[in-house]
Scaffold this active site. Structure first.
Site, PDB file in Angstrom:
ATOM      1  N   LYS A   1      19.233  50.742  43.089  1.00  0.00           N
ATOM      2  CA  LYS A   1      17.912  51.166  42.639  1.00  0.00           C
ATOM      3  C   LYS A   1      16.782  50.499  43.431  1.00  0.00           C
ATOM      4  O   LYS A   1      15.691  51.066  43.552  1.00  0.00           O
ATOM      5  CB  LYS A   1      17.749  50.861  41.148  1.00  0.00           C
ATOM      6  CG  LYS A   1      18.726  51.616  40.250  1.00  0.00           C
ATOM      7  CD  LYS A   1      18.653  51.137  38.811  1.00  0.00           C
ATOM      8  CE  LYS A   1      19.676  51.811  37.926  1.00  0.00           C
ATOM      9  NZ  LYS A   1      19.662  51.295  36.538  1.00  0.00           N
TER      10      LYS A   1
ATOM     11  N   SER B   1      23.444  49.378  39.836  1.00  0.00           N
ATOM     12  CA  SER B   1      21.979  49.314  39.758  1.00  0.00           C
ATOM     13  C   SER B   1      21.325  48.601  40.931  1.00  0.00           C
ATOM     14  O   SER B   1      20.111  48.697  41.106  1.00  0.00           O
ATOM     15  CB  SER B   1      21.555  48.647  38.447  1.00  0.00           C
ATOM     16  OG  SER B   1      21.785  49.507  37.357  1.00  0.00           O
TER      17      SER B   1
ATOM     18  N   TYR C   1      17.794  43.076  34.198  1.00  0.00           N
ATOM     19  CA  TYR C   1      17.735  43.739  32.894  1.00  0.00           C
ATOM     20  C   TYR C   1      16.824  42.944  31.947  1.00  0.00           C
ATOM     21  O   TYR C   1      15.817  42.394  32.386  1.00  0.00           O
ATOM     22  CB  TYR C   1      19.142  43.944  32.318  1.00  0.00           C
ATOM     23  CG  TYR C   1      20.066  44.702  33.241  1.00  0.00           C
ATOM     24  CD1 TYR C   1      19.746  45.975  33.690  1.00  0.00           C
ATOM     25  CD2 TYR C   1      21.264  44.143  33.675  1.00  0.00           C
ATOM     26  CE1 TYR C   1      20.592  46.676  34.533  1.00  0.00           C
ATOM     27  CE2 TYR C   1      22.118  44.847  34.530  1.00  0.00           C
ATOM     28  CZ  TYR C   1      21.773  46.103  34.946  1.00  0.00           C
ATOM     29  OH  TYR C   1      22.606  46.784  35.776  1.00  0.00           O
TER      30      TYR C   1
END
Length: 313
Positions: A72, A69, A249
């Site tokens: 990203k 991630s 997150y």
């Protein structure tokens, strides 16, 4: 001031790393992507780089891992450079979700039905569809070229085994992508978009690569070592804001309070963070907590921020 701080880092960082390494017992390596389960659970490494290219390293900083991630952050920036803000944010929102990174829940329940932000899986898949290019190969090549440019490392490439493992087990990501296609959010063919997404998540890196990339973000898109602006300042501001609000997150609020730096984690155990205007930082610690963040890496960054008063807040 910074020279004294640098001396502290060189002297104390090894003991801080070893103290944080013990936190691996509170985590588990990611097993839902089978290839990631092979990572050494007790590994922990860190590389820090200042604006002159000086580095301080400690622990298992030579460990190679996939961006997951963390990629990203850079697909978002590239999509903004390709399309501008208005188009990108017509496809993906700007808010934290409070849900798991792979949740579909709010896509169905909350209008207008676009992903809440570009760092959850649905948002990142939507962003991947916005990368300019006429084929899978061209879009992925542009992402890889961008990552190599920022890391100053032409040897970066994707890990075939991790890519195949992610693609073979990415059933929920496929569900998200088909839902986005049904809602008219996704550009292109679903499987083509997912191919690009799985590939950029599987790009290999080291802590040094993360630190070098983070340094450019720390200087608002300017590379102080090469003396050139690589990214428009505005797009770095957007990316760093998302890193602060959504980058860890659904533990992003906790990280903001305890560490107070923009950061992005990946389920391989990597964390990219920075001290704005001063340092780029790359950390790896494959043991993850229940939120999907490195147990050892988060503990180490909490220690550094507390001891060196790094919080932006």
């Amino acid at each position: 001031m910074y020279s004294y701080e640098w001396e502290q880092l060189q002297t104390k960082l090894p003991q801080w790393v070893e103290a944080s390494r013990k936190q691996h017992v509170h985590g588990q390596v990611a097993a839902y992507i089978p290839e990631l389960s092979k990572a050494p659970k007790d590994a922990l490494g860190i590389t820090m780089m200042d604006g002159r290219g000086n580095t301080v390293i400690s622990g298992d900083c030579g460990c190679v891992f996939t961006l997951q991630s963390i990629s990203k952050v850079f697909t978002l920036i590239l999509a903004l450079m390709d399309n501008g803000e208005n188009l990108v944010f017509s496809k993906v929102g700007m808010e934290p979700t409070g849900d798991r990174f792979n949740s579909m829940l709010k896509l169905e329940l909350v209008e207008p039905g676009i992903p809440f932000n570009p760092f959850i899986n649905a948002g990142a898949i939507a962003v991947s569809s916005l990368i300019a290019g006429n084929s899978i190969e061209e879009r992925y090549a542009r992402i890889l070229q961008f990552l190599r440019l920022l890391a100053h490392n032409d040897r970066m490439d994707f890990d075939q085994d991790v890519y195949e493992s992610e693609s073979a087990t990415g059933h929920l990501n496929r569900s998200l992508a088909y839902f986005l296609m049904e809602k008219g959010i996704l550009r292109g063919k679903v499987e083509d978009v997912l191919e690009v997404y799985f590939r950029h998540c599987a790009v290999n890196a080291t802590c040094a690569d993360l630190a070098r990339m983070a340094l450019v973000l720390a200087y608002n898109g300017y590379d102080p070592i090469r003396n050139t602006q690589l990214i428009p300042r505005r797009y770095v501001q957007i990316a760093k804001t998302f890193m602060t609000t959504c980058g860890m997150y659904d533990a992003s609020g906790h990280f903001a309070i305890q560490v107070g730096l923009p950061a992005k984690s990946g389920v391989s155990g990597g964390i990219l963070t920075m001290v704005p205007g001063r340092y780029g930082i790359g950390v790896v610690g494959p043991a993850l907590n229940r939120m999907g963040n490195s147990t050892t890496g988060v503990h180490l960054l909490e220690t550094l921020s507390r001891e060196l008063d790094w919080s932006m807040f």
